[in-house]
Design a protein around this motif. Structure first.
Motif, PDB file in Angstrom:
ATOM      1  N   VAL A 229       0.856  -1.184   0.000  1.00  0.00           N
ATOM      2  CA  VAL A 229       0.000   0.000   0.000  1.00  0.00           C
ATOM      3  C   VAL A 229       0.893   1.235   0.000  1.00  0.00           C
ATOM      4  CG1 VAL A 229      -1.700   1.321   1.302  1.00  0.00           C
ATOM      5  CG2 VAL A 229      -1.907  -1.162   1.147  1.00  0.00           C
ATOM      6  N   ILE A 230       0.664   2.113  -0.937  1.00  0.00           N
ATOM      7  CA  ILE A 230       1.454   3.338  -1.060  1.00  0.00           C
ATOM      8  C   ILE A 230       0.739   4.516  -0.416  1.00  0.00           C
ATOM      9  CG2 ILE A 230       2.397   5.006  -2.720  1.00  0.00           C
ATOM     10  CD1 ILE A 230       2.850   2.640  -4.628  1.00  0.00           C
ATOM     11  N   VAL A 231      -0.580   4.569  -0.549  1.00  0.00           N
ATOM     12  CA  VAL A 231      -1.368   5.687  -0.031  1.00  0.00           C
ATOM     13  C   VAL A 231      -2.467   5.144   0.872  1.00  0.00           C
ATOM     14  CG1 VAL A 231      -2.814   7.669  -0.596  1.00  0.00           C
ATOM     15  CG2 VAL A 231      -0.911   7.047  -2.103  1.00  0.00           C
ATOM     16  N   ARG A 232      -2.548   5.657   2.097  1.00  0.00           N
ATOM     17  CA  ARG A 232      -3.613   5.313   3.023  1.00  0.00           C
ATOM     18  C   ARG A 232      -4.366   6.578   3.400  1.00  0.00           C
ATOM     19  NH1 ARG A 232      -2.948   0.159   5.179  1.00  0.00           N
ATOM     20  NH2 ARG A 232      -0.839  -0.716   4.980  1.00  0.00           N
ATOM     21  N   SER A 233      -5.679   6.443   3.511  1.00  0.00           N
ATOM     22  CA  SER A 233      -6.496   7.584   3.897  1.00  0.00           C
ATOM     23  C   SER A 233      -7.781   7.090   4.537  1.00  0.00           C
ATOM     24  CB  SER A 233      -6.823   8.461   2.680  1.00  0.00           C
ATOM     25  OG  SER A 233      -7.718   9.502   3.028  1.00  0.00           O
ATOM     26  N   GLU A 234      -8.266   7.809   5.545  1.00  0.00           N
ATOM     27  CA  GLU A 234      -9.558   7.504   6.144  1.00  0.00           C
ATOM     28  C   GLU A 234     -10.674   8.239   5.426  1.00  0.00           C
ATOM     29  OE1 GLU A 234      -9.368   8.277  10.302  1.00  0.00           O
ATOM     30  OE2 GLU A 234      -7.921   6.662  10.701  1.00  0.00           O
ATOM     31  N   GLU A 235     -10.325   9.055   4.433  1.00  0.00           N
ATOM     32  CA  GLU A 235     -11.292   9.791   3.637  1.00  0.00           C
ATOM     33  C   GLU A 235     -11.192   9.333   2.178  1.00  0.00           C
ATOM     34  OE1 GLU A 235     -10.599  13.950   4.034  1.00  0.00           O
ATOM     35  OE2 GLU A 235     -10.702  13.924   6.215  1.00  0.00           O
TER      36      GLU A 235
ATOM     37  N   ASP B  30       2.370  -6.172 -16.652  1.00  0.00           N
ATOM     38  CA  ASP B  30       1.254  -7.115 -16.676  1.00  0.00           C
ATOM     39  C   ASP B  30      -0.049  -6.491 -16.200  1.00  0.00           C
ATOM     40  OD1 ASP B  30       2.880  -9.175 -17.589  1.00  0.00           O
ATOM     41  OD2 ASP B  30       3.463  -9.760 -15.556  1.00  0.00           O
ATOM     42  N   SER B  31      -0.018  -5.214 -15.812  1.00  0.00           N
ATOM     43  CA  SER B  31      -1.224  -4.546 -15.340  1.00  0.00           C
ATOM     44  C   SER B  31      -1.224  -3.108 -15.832  1.00  0.00           C
ATOM     45  CB  SER B  31      -1.297  -4.573 -13.806  1.00  0.00           C
ATOM     46  OG  SER B  31      -0.213  -3.859 -13.234  1.00  0.00           O
ATOM     47  N   THR B  32      -2.395  -2.507 -15.844  1.00  0.00           N
ATOM     48  CA  THR B  32      -2.519  -1.112 -16.258  1.00  0.00           C
ATOM     49  C   THR B  32      -2.136  -0.189 -15.113  1.00  0.00           C
ATOM     50  OG1 THR B  32      -4.829  -0.950 -15.536  1.00  0.00           O
ATOM     51  CG2 THR B  32      -4.421  -1.742 -17.789  1.00  0.00           C
ATOM     52  N   ASP B  33      -1.936   1.080 -15.448  1.00  0.00           N
ATOM     53  CA  ASP B  33      -1.643   2.056 -14.399  1.00  0.00           C
ATOM     54  C   ASP B  33      -2.817   2.194 -13.436  1.00  0.00           C
ATOM     55  OD1 ASP B  33       0.972   2.728 -15.173  1.00  0.00           O
ATOM     56  OD2 ASP B  33       0.260   4.167 -16.644  1.00  0.00           O
ATOM     57  N   PHE B  34      -4.049   2.056 -13.933  1.00  0.00           N
ATOM     58  CA  PHE B  34      -5.211   2.113 -13.047  1.00  0.00           C
ATOM     59  C   PHE B  34      -5.170   0.979 -12.035  1.00  0.00           C
ATOM     60  CE2 PHE B  34      -9.959   1.161 -12.660  1.00  0.00           C
ATOM     61  CZ  PHE B  34     -10.134   2.068 -11.624  1.00  0.00           C
ATOM     62  N   ASP B  35      -4.825  -0.215 -12.487  1.00  0.00           N
ATOM     63  CA  ASP B  35      -4.692  -1.356 -11.580  1.00  0.00           C
ATOM     64  C   ASP B  35      -3.587  -1.105 -10.562  1.00  0.00           C
ATOM     65  OD1 ASP B  35      -4.753  -3.809 -10.350  1.00  0.00           O
ATOM     66  OD2 ASP B  35      -4.500  -4.984 -12.172  1.00  0.00           O
ATOM     67  N   LYS B  36      -2.451  -0.619 -11.033  1.00  0.00           N
ATOM     68  CA  LYS B  36      -1.343  -0.335 -10.122  1.00  0.00           C
ATOM     69  C   LYS B  36      -1.775   0.637  -9.023  1.00  0.00           C
ATOM     70  CE  LYS B  36       2.473  -1.027 -13.466  1.00  0.00           C
ATOM     71  NZ  LYS B  36       1.707  -1.542 -14.624  1.00  0.00           N
ATOM     72  N   CYS B  37      -2.567   1.627  -9.413  1.00  0.00           N
ATOM     73  CA  CYS B  37      -3.027   2.620  -8.437  1.00  0.00           C
ATOM     74  C   CYS B  37      -4.037   2.022  -7.468  1.00  0.00           C
ATOM     75  CB  CYS B  37      -3.656   3.814  -9.154  1.00  0.00           C
ATOM     76  SG  CYS B  37      -2.492   4.877 -10.019  1.00  0.00           S
ATOM     77  N   LEU B  38      -5.055   1.362  -7.995  1.00  0.00           N
ATOM     78  CA  LEU B  38      -6.132   0.900  -7.134  1.00  0.00           C
ATOM     79  C   LEU B  38      -5.633  -0.108  -6.102  1.00  0.00           C
ATOM     80  CD1 LEU B  38      -9.082   1.676  -6.959  1.00  0.00           C
ATOM     81  CD2 LEU B  38      -9.652  -0.309  -8.364  1.00  0.00           C
ATOM     82  N   ARG B  39      -4.744  -0.991  -6.503  1.00  0.00           N
ATOM     83  CA  ARG B  39      -4.233  -1.982  -5.558  1.00  0.00           C
ATOM     84  C   ARG B  39      -3.275  -1.357  -4.547  1.00  0.00           C
ATOM     85  NH1 ARG B  39      -0.493  -4.596 -10.279  1.00  0.00           N
ATOM     86  NH2 ARG B  39       1.547  -3.821  -9.580  1.00  0.00           N
ATOM     87  N   SER B  40      -2.799  -0.131  -4.818  1.00  0.00           N
ATOM     88  CA  SER B  40      -1.833   0.539  -3.946  1.00  0.00           C
ATOM     89  C   SER B  40      -2.476   1.571  -3.032  1.00  0.00           C
ATOM     90  CB  SER B  40      -0.757   1.239  -4.794  1.00  0.00           C
ATOM     91  OG  SER B  40      -0.087   0.322  -5.640  1.00  0.00           O
ATOM     92  N   ILE B  41      -3.817   1.680  -3.087  1.00  0.00           N
ATOM     93  CA  ILE B  41      -4.537   2.667  -2.289  1.00  0.00           C
ATOM     94  C   ILE B  41      -5.431   1.955  -1.291  1.00  0.00           C
ATOM     95  CG2 ILE B  41      -6.301   4.473  -2.355  1.00  0.00           C
ATOM     96  CD1 ILE B  41      -5.263   5.230  -5.134  1.00  0.00           C
ATOM     97  N   ASP B  42      -5.370   2.385  -0.040  1.00  0.00           N
ATOM     98  CA  ASP B  42      -6.264   1.900   1.004  1.00  0.00           C
ATOM     99  C   ASP B  42      -7.097   3.077   1.476  1.00  0.00           C
ATOM    100  OD1 ASP B  42      -7.564   0.650   3.050  1.00  0.00           O
ATOM    101  OD2 ASP B  42      -5.804   0.369   4.330  1.00  0.00           O
TER     102      ASP B  42
END
Length: 225
Positions: free
Chosen positions: A4-10, A82-94
């Protein structure tokens, strides 16, 4: 397992490099505390007067000028192809919700890839905002109030069943499939409740209901991986 690269409660705003209305993006930038860009989405963020808190992707399309304008620590390069930039982002955001702009419009293949990612990352609630529509993966249960006659479209990504109240044409007892039965151009007759049996159904609404959909998704249950 991915880091996870980015975590947010909002909720987080995620900006891609596709079609995005600059005025709408500028308004969105003022409403979110945390801004993430997918690769060249950083160019769109800077053009609209903002700065991303993180840029995630393979960095093959971000401009040199934007890269040089950002602090190096906000750039998170993920080299695999093997994945799109959108996938890379979504899996890296909590976060409780990702509101994504710049992923609808222009190239149809990019849109289809984004829809696939919504299903693949069903445990990461996300809505895609375009010029005309807002698209999300139906959660297990969704409750939403909209004016009578509002367009509601359902598009299956796999065989899936569910139930509804408030739809003019109920979905109970129907097995949806992308090569058989879809649910486009339905509309509401009253308070809407949709329950799905699997994370395989896209919900498509007019873009004016983006905020209402965001609230409904965050208020209800979510899929678990």
């Amino acid at each position: 397992m991915f880091d996870v690269i980015v975590r947010s409660e909002e909720p987080i705003l995620l900006v891609g490099g596709g079609d995005v209305d600059n005025d709408s993006l500028r308004a969105a930038l003022s409403r979110f505390r945390c801004i993430v860009a997918a690769d060249s989405g950083a160019d769109s963020v800077l053009k609209a007067g903002g700065k991303p808190d993180a840029v995630i992707g393979d960095m093959d399309s971000i401009s040199r000028a934007t890269r040089e304008a950002l602090d190096p620590h906000v750039l998170h390069e993920i080299m695999e192809q093997d994945s799109t930039d959108f996938d890379k982002c979504l899996r890296s955001i909590d976060a409780p919700l990702v509101v994504a702009m710049g992923f609808l419009g222009q190239r149809v293949d990019h849109e289809l890839a984004a829809f696939t990612v919504l299903a693949r990352r069903s445990d990461r609630p996300c809505i895609l905002i375009g010029r005309e529509d807002v698209v999300a993966l139906c959660p297990p249960v969704l409750n939403l109030e909209m004016p009578r006659g509002t367009r509601v479209s359902l598009w299956p990504l796999a065989n899936v069943t569910g139930r509804s109240t408030g739809l003019h044409w109920p979905i109970d007892g129907i097995t949806f499939a992308p090569d058989a039965v879809a649910g486009t151009s339905n509309h509401v007759d009253g308070p809407l409740e949709i329950a799905m049996d699997a994370p395989s159904m896209l919900l498509i609404l007019p873009v004016d209901f983006s905020d209402a959909l965001s609230r409904a998704i965050m208020a209800g249950p979510r899929w678990v991986s």
